[in-house]
Motif scaffolding. Structure first.
Motif, mmCIF file in Angstrom:
data_model
loop_
_atom_site.group_PDB
_atom_site.id
_atom_site.type_symbol
_atom_site.label_atom_id
_atom_site.label_comp_id
_atom_site.label_asym_id
_atom_site.label_seq_id
_atom_site.Cartn_x
_atom_site.Cartn_y
_atom_site.Cartn_z
ATOM 1 N N SER A 181 -12.127 -13.680 -2.671
ATOM 2 C CA SER A 181 -12.970 -12.650 -2.048
ATOM 3 C C SER A 181 -12.122 -11.599 -1.351
ATOM 4 N N ASP A 239 -11.914 -7.667 -2.385
ATOM 5 C CA ASP A 239 -12.194 -6.612 -1.413
ATOM 6 C C ASP A 239 -11.093 -5.563 -1.406
ATOM 7 N N GLN A 263 -11.226 -4.087 -5.693
ATOM 8 C CA GLN A 263 -12.427 -3.598 -6.386
ATOM 9 C C GLN A 263 -12.877 -2.262 -5.815
ATOM 10 N N ARG A 264 -12.138 -1.233 -6.205
ATOM 11 C CA ARG A 264 -12.451 0.142 -5.821
ATOM 12 C C ARG A 264 -12.233 1.033 -7.036
#
Length: 328
Positions: free
Chosen positions: A215, A219, A222-223
């Motif tokens: 996770s 974070d 994941q852009r």
């Protein structure tokens, strides 16, 4: 304080021409990383008589010359450098913990007195201006960008920015400033081969854990980065196109793609001390099993880049802890 006591990690410490008596050294931790967060050195001295603090006058920002070595392993670690005392807390037992940073790194973290502009210059040229006091190990990058060092900005911050935009890692490896992509480091030949669950081998992994940080990684990666070019208009990353959009000042698609690249930790392991293990190197790993039909566990990584290496000496024991990373 006179005298020289041979340790397997710290060989000598000199302050203002005076050799410290290493018989009062109880613990030492030398931590190497593939970022400008390190290297770090943490040494703990018994100073009940306040010799270090009062007689020698060691304070924060004092500079020590320290020799690190691994004499029982052919001196594969043999590094002499100046270290700056960043903090030196004292516990109730009058044990002083010196938290040290290499002087060359400390200098990079000082605010710049003047501004500098680098227009379409090669990374090697930029590093010669920003870090002229140490040798460089620099990769080849296919494009050149513009960078600016602002007054009062730390040089280390600009180096991080350059590395991020070029998809590289920048770190100091035993006095050498390394600036290469993780993919380059990963393609190099392994320096050592370690074995798990095979006591016949010289280099063994004693225990290990696998990270459980999906996770956190998601974070950070994941852009879908986007920028605005006055000629081309909107420029968008081709990576993670379905991810949330984040606007940046970058206008190159290559840079936008690089912004989501981070070293992914795939292994946390402990082993006997080996001064030859250093951040940025690769090791091969053989995961032995007790099952005769499937003697090798192929589900675990067989080659990793050493993202962090901790060398610890305490109680006459020299141990390593490593974090292996991969470019995914």
């Amino acid at each position: 304080m006179a005298g020289l006591h041979e340790h397997q990690l710290v060989q000598s410490i000199i302050f203002n021409g005076e050799k410290l008596d290493l018989s009062f050294l109880s613990r030492a931790n030398f931590i190497e990383t593939i970022s400008l967060d390190g290297p770090k050195l943490i040494i703990v001295f018994d100073d009940k008589e306040s010799i270090l603090r009062d007689d020698l006058g060691i304070t924060e920002k004092s500079v020590m010359t320290i020799v690190l070595a691994d004499p029982f392993n052919s001196d594969v670690l043999d590094w002499s450098a100046d270290w700056v005392v960043m903090t030196m807390p004292v516990d109730e037992g009058d044990n002083v913990t010196f938290n040290l940073m290499p002087k060359v790194l400390c200098d990079l973290k000082k605010p710049s007195l003047v501004g500098r502009c680098f227009v379409k210059q090669a990374v090697s040229n930029i590093l010669q201006h920003l870090a002229p006091n140490m040798p460089h190990d620099v990769g080849v990058f296919p494009f050149k960008l513009d960078f600016h060092l602002l007054p009062a900005q730390r040089t280390s911050r600009l180096l991080r920015q350059i590395a991020k935009e070029l998809g590289a890692v920048v770190f100091i490896r035993r006095g050498i400033l390394v600036f290469r992509t993780l993919a380059e480091l990963q393609q190099r030949s392994a320096k050592y081969q370690y074995h798990y669950n095979d006591t016949r081998q010289k280099y063994q992994i004693a225990k290990f854990t696998l990270p459980n940080d999906e996770s956190i990684v998601a974070d950070l990666t994941q852009r879908c980065y986007m920028g605005w070019d006055d000629v081309k208009g909107i420029v968008k990353s081709t990576r993670h196109m379905g991810a949330p959009i984040e606007h940046t000042g970058a206008t190159s698609q290559a840079v936008l793609n690089n912004l989501t690249k981070i070293p992914i930790t795939v292994l946390d392991a402990n082993m006997q001390g080996n001064g030859g293990l250093q951040a940025g190197d690769c090791i091969d790993i053989v995961w032995n099993r007790s099952d005769l039909e499937k003697p090798i566990d192929e589900s675990l990584p067989v080659k990793v880049v050493l993202g962090t290496v901790a060398h610890s000496f305490a109680g006459k024991r020299y141990l390593n802890r490593i974090k292996g990373v991969l470019d995914k």
